[in-house]
Scaffold this motif. Structure first.
Motif, PDB file in Angstrom:
ATOM      1  N   PHE A   7       0.917  -1.234   0.020  1.00  0.00           N
ATOM      2  CA  PHE A   7       0.015  -0.267  -0.051  1.00  0.00           C
ATOM      3  C   PHE A   7       0.790   1.288  -0.002  1.00  0.00           C
ATOM      4  O   PHE A   7       1.606   1.429   0.832  1.00  0.00           O
ATOM      5  N   ASP A   8       0.889   2.185  -0.882  1.00  0.00           N
ATOM      6  CA  ASP A   8       1.525   3.264  -1.321  1.00  0.00           C
ATOM      7  C   ASP A   8       0.841   4.384  -0.770  1.00  0.00           C
ATOM      8  O   ASP A   8      -0.196   5.027  -1.438  1.00  0.00           O
ATOM      9  N   CYS A   9       1.100   5.062   0.242  1.00  0.00           N
ATOM     10  CA  CYS A   9       0.306   6.264   0.802  1.00  0.00           C
ATOM     11  C   CYS A   9       0.653   7.366  -0.155  1.00  0.00           C
ATOM     12  O   CYS A   9       1.813   7.627  -0.455  1.00  0.00           O
ATOM     13  N   ALA A  10      -0.218   8.293  -0.337  1.00  0.00           N
ATOM     14  CA  ALA A  10      -0.136   9.370  -1.012  1.00  0.00           C
ATOM     15  C   ALA A  10       0.251  10.369  -0.259  1.00  0.00           C
ATOM     16  O   ALA A  10       0.700  11.745  -0.968  1.00  0.00           O
ATOM     17  N   ASN A  11      -0.002  10.577   1.008  1.00  0.00           N
ATOM     18  CA  ASN A  11       0.736  11.739   1.910  1.00  0.00           C
ATOM     19  C   ASN A  11       1.193  11.163   3.098  1.00  0.00           C
ATOM     20  O   ASN A  11       0.878   9.995   3.558  1.00  0.00           O
ATOM     21  N   SER A  12       1.620  11.960   4.010  1.00  0.00           N
ATOM     22  CA  SER A  12       2.219  11.428   5.498  1.00  0.00           C
ATOM     23  C   SER A  12       1.191  10.780   6.322  1.00  0.00           C
ATOM     24  O   SER A  12       1.385   9.930   7.163  1.00  0.00           O
ATOM     25  N   THR A  13      -0.004  11.304   6.336  1.00  0.00           N
ATOM     26  CA  THR A  13      -1.109  10.649   7.110  1.00  0.00           C
ATOM     27  C   THR A  13      -1.764   9.430   6.507  1.00  0.00           C
ATOM     28  O   THR A  13      -2.782   8.732   7.090  1.00  0.00           O
ATOM     29  N   CYS A  14      -1.558   9.307   5.042  1.00  0.00           N
ATOM     30  CA  CYS A  14      -2.423   8.132   4.457  1.00  0.00           C
ATOM     31  C   CYS A  14      -3.657   8.089   4.327  1.00  0.00           C
ATOM     32  O   CYS A  14      -4.269   7.149   4.333  1.00  0.00           O
ATOM     33  N   THR A  15      -4.321   9.465   4.134  1.00  0.00           N
ATOM     34  CA  THR A  15      -5.707   9.584   3.991  1.00  0.00           C
ATOM     35  C   THR A  15      -6.156   9.213   2.515  1.00  0.00           C
ATOM     36  O   THR A  15      -7.085   9.129   2.056  1.00  0.00           O
ATOM     37  N   ALA A  16      -5.013   9.064   1.538  1.00  0.00           N
ATOM     38  CA  ALA A  16      -5.053   8.650   0.364  1.00  0.00           C
ATOM     39  C   ALA A  16      -3.811   7.780  -0.073  1.00  0.00           C
ATOM     40  O   ALA A  16      -2.929   7.905   0.609  1.00  0.00           O
ATOM     41  N   GLY A  17      -4.197   7.000  -0.900  1.00  0.00           N
ATOM     42  CA  GLY A  17      -3.133   5.807  -1.503  1.00  0.00           C
ATOM     43  C   GLY A  17      -3.668   4.819  -2.308  1.00  0.00           C
ATOM     44  O   GLY A  17      -4.784   4.941  -2.569  1.00  0.00           O
ATOM     45  N   SER A  18      -2.847   3.927  -2.724  1.00  0.00           N
ATOM     46  CA  SER A  18      -3.406   2.825  -3.488  1.00  0.00           C
ATOM     47  C   SER A  18      -2.519   1.411  -3.208  1.00  0.00           C
ATOM     48  O   SER A  18      -1.454   1.631  -2.878  1.00  0.00           O
ATOM     49  N   PRO A  19      -3.431   0.485  -3.277  1.00  0.00           N
ATOM     50  CA  PRO A  19      -2.646  -0.873  -3.253  1.00  0.00           C
ATOM     51  C   PRO A  19      -2.023  -1.469  -4.486  1.00  0.00           C
ATOM     52  O   PRO A  19      -2.363  -1.101  -5.512  1.00  0.00           O
ATOM     53  N   ILE A  20      -0.747  -1.948  -4.361  1.00  0.00           N
ATOM     54  CA  ILE A  20      -0.080  -2.656  -5.534  1.00  0.00           C
ATOM     55  C   ILE A  20       0.125  -3.977  -5.464  1.00  0.00           C
ATOM     56  O   ILE A  20       0.454  -4.390  -4.429  1.00  0.00           O
ATOM     57  N   THR A  21       0.152  -4.690  -6.406  1.00  0.00           N
ATOM     58  CA  THR A  21       0.556  -6.063  -6.283  1.00  0.00           C
ATOM     59  C   THR A  21       2.073  -6.582  -6.576  1.00  0.00           C
ATOM     60  O   THR A  21       2.273  -5.819  -7.497  1.00  0.00           O
ATOM     61  N   ILE A  22       2.253  -7.133  -5.531  1.00  0.00           N
ATOM     62  CA  ILE A  22       3.825  -7.633  -5.523  1.00  0.00           C
ATOM     63  C   ILE A  22       3.919  -9.190  -6.267  1.00  0.00           C
ATOM     64  O   ILE A  22       4.710  -9.369  -7.120  1.00  0.00           O
ATOM     65  N   HIS A  23       2.981  -9.842  -5.614  1.00  0.00           N
ATOM     66  CA  HIS A  23       3.005 -11.356  -6.003  1.00  0.00           C
ATOM     67  C   HIS A  23       1.603 -11.953  -5.844  1.00  0.00           C
ATOM     68  O   HIS A  23       1.298 -11.844  -4.775  1.00  0.00           O
ATOM     69  N   THR A  24       0.859 -12.328  -6.745  1.00  0.00           N
ATOM     70  CA  THR A  24      -0.504 -12.718  -6.862  1.00  0.00           C
ATOM     71  C   THR A  24      -0.503 -14.114  -6.399  1.00  0.00           C
ATOM     72  O   THR A  24       0.124 -15.112  -6.628  1.00  0.00           O
ATOM     73  N   SER A  25      -1.646 -14.528  -5.480  1.00  0.00           N
ATOM     74  CA  SER A  25      -2.102 -15.771  -5.563  1.00  0.00           C
ATOM     75  C   SER A  25      -1.332 -16.650  -4.587  1.00  0.00           C
ATOM     76  O   SER A  25      -0.776 -17.787  -5.392  1.00  0.00           O
ATOM     77  N   ILE A  26      -0.476 -16.495  -3.796  1.00  0.00           N
ATOM     78  CA  ILE A  26       0.432 -17.229  -3.034  1.00  0.00           C
ATOM     79  C   ILE A  26      -0.175 -17.334  -1.528  1.00  0.00           C
ATOM     80  O   ILE A  26      -0.296 -16.147  -0.922  1.00  0.00           O
ATOM     81  N   ASN A  27       0.153 -18.280  -0.916  1.00  0.00           N
ATOM     82  CA  ASN A  27       0.157 -18.342   0.498  1.00  0.00           C
ATOM     83  C   ASN A  27       1.235 -17.856   1.127  1.00  0.00           C
ATOM     84  O   ASN A  27       2.472 -18.256   0.852  1.00  0.00           O
ATOM     85  N   ASN A  28       1.304 -17.149   2.132  1.00  0.00           N
ATOM     86  CA  ASN A  28       2.321 -16.304   2.802  1.00  0.00           C
ATOM     87  C   ASN A  28       2.123 -16.008   4.141  1.00  0.00           C
ATOM     88  O   ASN A  28       0.947 -15.498   4.521  1.00  0.00           O
ATOM     89  N   ASP A  29       3.091 -16.226   5.078  1.00  0.00           N
ATOM     90  CA  ASP A  29       2.986 -15.975   6.452  1.00  0.00           C
ATOM     91  C   ASP A  29       3.751 -14.696   7.028  1.00  0.00           C
ATOM     92  O   ASP A  29       3.512 -14.115   8.071  1.00  0.00           O
ATOM     93  N   TRP A  30       4.982 -14.494   6.254  1.00  0.00           N
ATOM     94  CA  TRP A  30       5.800 -13.620   6.886  1.00  0.00           C
ATOM     95  C   TRP A  30       6.492 -12.694   5.659  1.00  0.00           C
ATOM     96  O   TRP A  30       6.512 -13.323   4.625  1.00  0.00           O
ATOM     97  N   LEU A  31       6.707 -11.556   6.106  1.00  0.00           N
ATOM     98  CA  LEU A  31       7.293 -10.581   4.921  1.00  0.00           C
ATOM     99  C   LEU A  31       7.824  -9.484   5.543  1.00  0.00           C
ATOM    100  O   LEU A  31       7.712  -9.052   6.789  1.00  0.00           O
TER     101      LEU A  31
END
Length: 362
Positions: free
Chosen positions: A116-140
Motif C-alpha cells: 500500500f503506497d500512501c499518497a501523503n504522510s497521514t495516508c488519507t489517500a493511497g493505492s494498493p499495488i500487487t507484488i506477487h499474486t495468489s500465494i500463501n504467505n505468513d511472513w514478509l
C-alpha cells in the motif's frame, strides 16, 4: 527509537488492543501508556515517520479480522493518536517503512503479497499495488534500497513440507510495477523463510535474517532448525551468500521471530527467539555479525532473556533498533500461553555493541 532518543513500543495488550508505551527512560522502567481500546488487533509493524512522529500499521480483529490501518502519533510521546483504514479484510503479515518521498509504505499479505503506497504522510489517500499474486504467505519484510526503490522479502507456503524464501524489487521508487521477483532459498522438502527480517546493509545491499526449519542443506547443523543470514551481492539479489548461524546446539530451534538492524559499525545485528525442548531452555538472543554478510565466523551471540519454562511461555516476539548512544535496544513480547493476562513487553538496552553487559572494546 523516537525523536527524543527514547524507545516507543507498540504492542498488543493482554486484552487484545493496540497498546503504545512511550519510555521515559532508556530501559522503559518508567513509561507513559496509551491503549486504543476500540481497536482489537492481530498484526502490527511500526517505524518513525519523516517528521519524527511514530507511526504504526496494524490489522484488526473485528468481524472476522484482517482490516489494515495506518496509525499516526500526534506527539513524540504519542499522547494523541489517529488512524486511517487502508484495506478491507483478509490482511495478515505486514511490514511498514517510509518511502523516498517521505510517505509511509506498507507491505502486507492478502491472498498474495501487496504494497500500500500512501499518497501523503497521514495516508488519507493511497493505492494498493500487487507484488506477487495468489500465494500463501505468513511472513514478509519491507525496506527501501540505497537507490530509493522498495524491496520485499517474503516466504511462500506450498504445503506443510515445502516453504521457500522469495524476494521482489519494485520497478521504480513509486513501485508502479514489479517485474523482478526471485526465489532465494528453496529445495525439495525444505521449510525455510519463516520470520524473515530485511534491512539494507552498510554497503547499500539487502541483508536478511530468517528461520530455516527443515532440510536446510547447510554443511553444519543440516538436520537442525537454524537461524540463517542471507546477504545479497546485488541490489536485486541476483547473487547471494547464505550462512547458518547459532549452530552449536543440536536439535535447537533458532531464529524464531527474528529482527535485524545495523550496529554503529555498520555490521548486522539480529535479535531472535531460541529454544531446544522443555528441559533445555533458550530465550531471547542477540547475534552480532563479524562482517557485512555474517559469513566470517566471527559472530558474537548473547542470551539477554533466558527461558525458565516452556510450559508457560508460548513465544517471544522480538524487535531491535539502535539507540541514541549507538548501542542496540531490544524489545520483546513474552507471551504466557497458559495465562494471557501475564503477557508483557520488555525493553533491554544493551551495555555494548555486542549486547554484553560487562564488555567494552579496547
Amino acid at each position: 527509537i523516537g525523536a527524543d532518543g527514547l524507545p516507543i513500543v507498540f504492542s498488543r495488550s493482554p486484552a487484545g488492543f493496540l497498546k503504545i508505551d512511550h519510555c521515559k527512560k532508556i530501559d522503559c522502567s518508567s513509561k507513559d501508556t496509551n491503549t486504543i481500546s476500540d481497536l482489537p488487533i492481530i498484526y502490527l509493524s511500526s517505524t518513525i515517520a519523516s517528521d519524527g512522529m511514530p507511526i504504526v500499521a496494524f490489522s484488526n480483529d473485528v468481524n472476522g479480522g484482517g482490516e489494515l490501518y495506518l496509525g499516526r502519533c500526534g506527539t513524540v510521546t504519542c499522547s494523541s493518536f489517529q488512524y486511517e483504514s487502508l484495506e478491507q479484510y483478509g490482511v495478515e503479515a505486514l511490514s511498514l517503512t517510509v518511502g523516498i518521498d517521505g510517505n509511509p509504505l506498507v507491505a502486507y499479505s492478502n491472498g498474495g503479497v501487496m504494497l500500500f503506497d500512501c499518497a501523503n504522510s497521514t495516508c488519507t489517500a493511497g493505492s494498493p499495488i500487487t507484488i506477487h499474486t495468489s500465494i500463501n504467505n505468513d511472513w514478509l519484510s519491507l525496506a527501501i534500497g540505497a537507490d530509493g526503490i522498495p524491496v520485499v522479502a517474503y516466504d511462500h507456503v506450498v504445503d506443510s513440507s515445502n516453504r521457500s524464501l522469495k524476494f521482489a524489487k519494485c520497478n521504480n521508487e513509486l513501485c508502479s510495477g514489479v517485474s523482478d521477483k526471485k526465489t532465494l532459498d528453496e529445495s525439495a522438502n525444505r521449510v525455510t523463510g519463516e520470520y524473515v527480517a530485511l534491512t539494507i546493509g552498510s554497503d547499500g545491499l539487502p541483508v536478511m535474517a530468517y528461520h530455516c526449519r527443515q532440510n536446510c542443506g547447510f554443511s553444519t547443523g543440516a538436520t537442525s532448525a537454524r537461524l540463517a543470514v542471507l546477504k545479497c551481492s546485488t541490489s536485486n539479489c541476483s547473487s547471494l551468500t547464505r550462512t547458518p548461524l547459532d549452530v552449536n546446539t543440536a536439535g535447537s530451534q533458532d531464529g524464531l521471530y527474528a529482527a535485524i538492524s545495523l550496529g554503529s559499525d555498520g555490521l548486522p545485528i539480529v535479535s531472535y527467539y531460541s529454544y531446544v525442548n522443555p528441559t533445555t531452555f533458550g530465550g531471547v538472543k542477540v547475534l552480532k555479525c563479524g562482517n557485512v554478510s555474517c559469513s566470517s565466523g566471527g559472530e558474537s551471540i548473547t542470551t539477554i532473556a533466558p527461558l525458565t519454562t516452556l510450559s508457560v511461555i508460548g513465544n517471544m516476539r522480538t524487535s531491535i533498533a539502535l539507540g541514541a548512544n549507538g548501542l542496540p535496544i531490544v524489545a520483546y513480547f513474552l507471551n504466557h500461553s497458559s495465562n494471557p493476562s501475564l503477557s508483557a513487553t520488555y525493553v533491554v538496552p544493551c551495555g555494548s555493541d555486542l549486547c554484553k553487559s560487562y564488555w567494552t572494546r579496547r
